[in-house]
Enzyme design. Sequence first.
Site, PDB file in Angstrom:
ATOM      1  N   ASP A 103       0.825  -1.203   0.000  1.00  0.00           N
ATOM      2  CA  ASP A 103       0.000   0.000   0.000  1.00  0.00           C
ATOM      3  C   ASP A 103       0.864   1.258   0.000  1.00  0.00           C
ATOM      4  O   ASP A 103       1.933   1.303   0.608  1.00  0.00           O
ATOM      5  CB  ASP A 103      -0.893  -0.017   1.252  1.00  0.00           C
ATOM      6  CG  ASP A 103      -1.813   1.175   1.339  1.00  0.00           C
ATOM      7  OD1 ASP A 103      -2.679   1.316   0.455  1.00  0.00           O
ATOM      8  OD2 ASP A 103      -1.656   1.978   2.276  1.00  0.00           O
ATOM      9  N   GLU A 114       1.031  -0.431  -5.179  1.00  0.00           N
ATOM     10  CA  GLU A 114       0.076   0.649  -5.420  1.00  0.00           C
ATOM     11  C   GLU A 114       0.915   1.928  -5.527  1.00  0.00           C
ATOM     12  O   GLU A 114       1.288   2.530  -4.533  1.00  0.00           O
ATOM     13  CB  GLU A 114      -0.933   0.776  -4.276  1.00  0.00           C
ATOM     14  CG  GLU A 114      -2.006   1.801  -4.588  1.00  0.00           C
ATOM     15  CD  GLU A 114      -2.539   2.539  -3.371  1.00  0.00           C
ATOM     16  OE1 GLU A 114      -3.584   3.188  -3.481  1.00  0.00           O
ATOM     17  OE2 GLU A 114      -1.891   2.495  -2.308  1.00  0.00           O
TER      18      GLU A 114
END
Length: 730
Positions: free
Chosen positions: A410, A463
Amino acid sequence: MKSDIKLSSDAWAILEARSHDPFSFLGRHSAGDGMILRAFKPRAERMWILPVDGDPIAMTRIAGTDFFEGHWHHVNFGHPYRFRLENSAGHSWEEEDVYRFLPLLGEMDLHLIGEGNHFEKYRIMGAHVCEHDGVSGVGFAVWAPSAARVSVVGNFNHWDGREHQMRVRGSSGVWELFIPALCEGEVYKFEIRAQNGSVFQKADPYAQQMELRPATASVVHNRFVYQWGDAAWMNGRVEHQAADRPMSIYEVHLGSWRRPDSDDSCYLDYRELAHQLVEYCQWMGFTHIELMPVTEHPFDGSWGYQTVGYFAPTSRFGSPDDFRYFVDYCHRHGIGVFLDWVPAHFPKDAHGLARFDGTPLYEHEDPRLGEHKDWGTYIFNFGRNEVRNFLIASALFWLDEYHLDGLRVDAVASMLYLDYSREEGEWIPNKYGGRENLEAVEFLKQFNCLVHERFPGAVTMAEESTSWPMVSRPTWLGGLGFTMKWNMGWMNDTLSYFENDPIYRSYHHHALTFSMVYAFTENFILPFSHDEVVHGKGSMPQKMPGDDWQKFANLRLLYAYMYTHPGKKLLFNGLEFGQWPEWNYNASLSWDQAQFMPHRGLQLMMRDMNHLYRDVPALHEVDFDGAGFQWIDCNDSGHSVLSFIRRDKNGGQVVIVLNLTPVPREGYRLGLPVSGHYDEILNTDAEVYGGANIGNAGGVVAEEHGWMDQPYSAELVLPPLSCLMFRPEV
């Protein structure tokens, strides 16, 4: 036997719970021509030593204290021995002497920890059920280099930090203690005395199980119990997660995917979720499940992205072995499992990593380096060996202990740039004067190298929303080493295009064609994730223009475009049937809507699309190379029509045509690469999907009429807001 000892500084350190070396005073020691044995027992009134041979020997209580001692001349009985204790009520019990045991951690362990190269730290740090010197118990170890004292506290010692003070292992900053008789399920924390004298309790950073929120203690877990049954999946993972295999990922938030019908305030547990999710994913045709973080987190509203337990699956849905069952069951039924993993930042909760030993230990001290103001969190200090080691050990732990098939990392952009979401003057340049976080870059490279080296076939996904080069290229070529990268540019451009009223789409035609300019610079995943349906952005149907019919025709077209565009696929739960409400983490998906049109039609189309994507090699075999894609016509902005070819490794091909307006088009001539009959294998306007059933009666025949730089062509009927897919007959 006699007692004439006066309280020393070591004794006072024990009494005041500030000892960094309780073993130097407590336990068994040589004393001149004999031995002395000391114990600190606040809840005992009387006490005896129980030698391995011989009768009990009474110990003397030092007046006015909770110390007991025995001093023997010309006597030196050996190990082991036990204690018998009696309280003021006359109740008696036996226990081992905690301070008779040698250290658990070896010098090589401490050396590797200091280097930042102990990649299996999760096997020695934290709490582990073990046998030491023939005695069963739990070994505890924690890193707190600036602490003045660390104790293990729990119900077993009435949360009294004086009783089980730990030993510090030299300059390593590691504190450890073996406590006999403790077992799996014991609740504990570390009580820390900082150098400034403040005393506080912390959850174990390496805990493999934690209490259910709002409780915050750690729980002893025995990792050796579960018996895996997924050997076939694990042995074949390198093959079935290769770049030329289909990957259709269903992103799931376990707390809101589905809840018990009887009580929407409760959760399904890991085992119930395993059975229901696997059945659904098999029916829908998804190849993988990606879990939003199940690493333990205190606040439901963070969706798991503010992690406290980097080694503990959340207790919201059951025990660690229940989670192992979830992964095992998925594997035994052909479904891979990925996990969202969050090494970019961590929350400020008092029981967590923040200011762990009274100093900025895991984070930077300077807020210009160490704090995310947007998220109210701390940033890891990637320049510190032990911190990098902690995070890499966490990543490897999930792949090792839980057989996970990959990690989606993330907020990578926030790790790469020192000025991420900061104004001028709010950040500190690197040593070369640049904005790149050099320590984070090296951490990510090391993380990716170790994952791919130790777990062949495992996938790492970034990401990452910027133009940082070579995110998904090997480190030996100068890349970051990720397997794949989320294509955030494609996602933003595509949604922006589809949100336009079709009457204006001809002016934005480039938004759909631009992605092919860079489509093969990275190994891309095409994501429609949870981030697109939260914080007032609206649900997917709400984003689409037009009446209800057009909204769902647009959604069918959008998803078909996604599945025919090069790149692996990711779809968030609920998007596959187009639920009307924006996603709410605190309620079940609107499954009742999926029973009725047009939601049911969209769901059936997605089911067929998934199976088609898996069954047709041209749609997945050459996702990361330009050889798998060719435009037929990318310039027909006047009609808002796009057409292209997807090819597999053996030259097999399919033709895709998108009509991006609600205007049906008859007699639309399309160039085709080969002669013969083409089967219409997908029509998103099919009646069963909620469409008008306009089409080409199952197929077309190519004519020897060159068109659009192709040797053949055919006249097509293009349904409104539709995707058609044709495959030449072999």
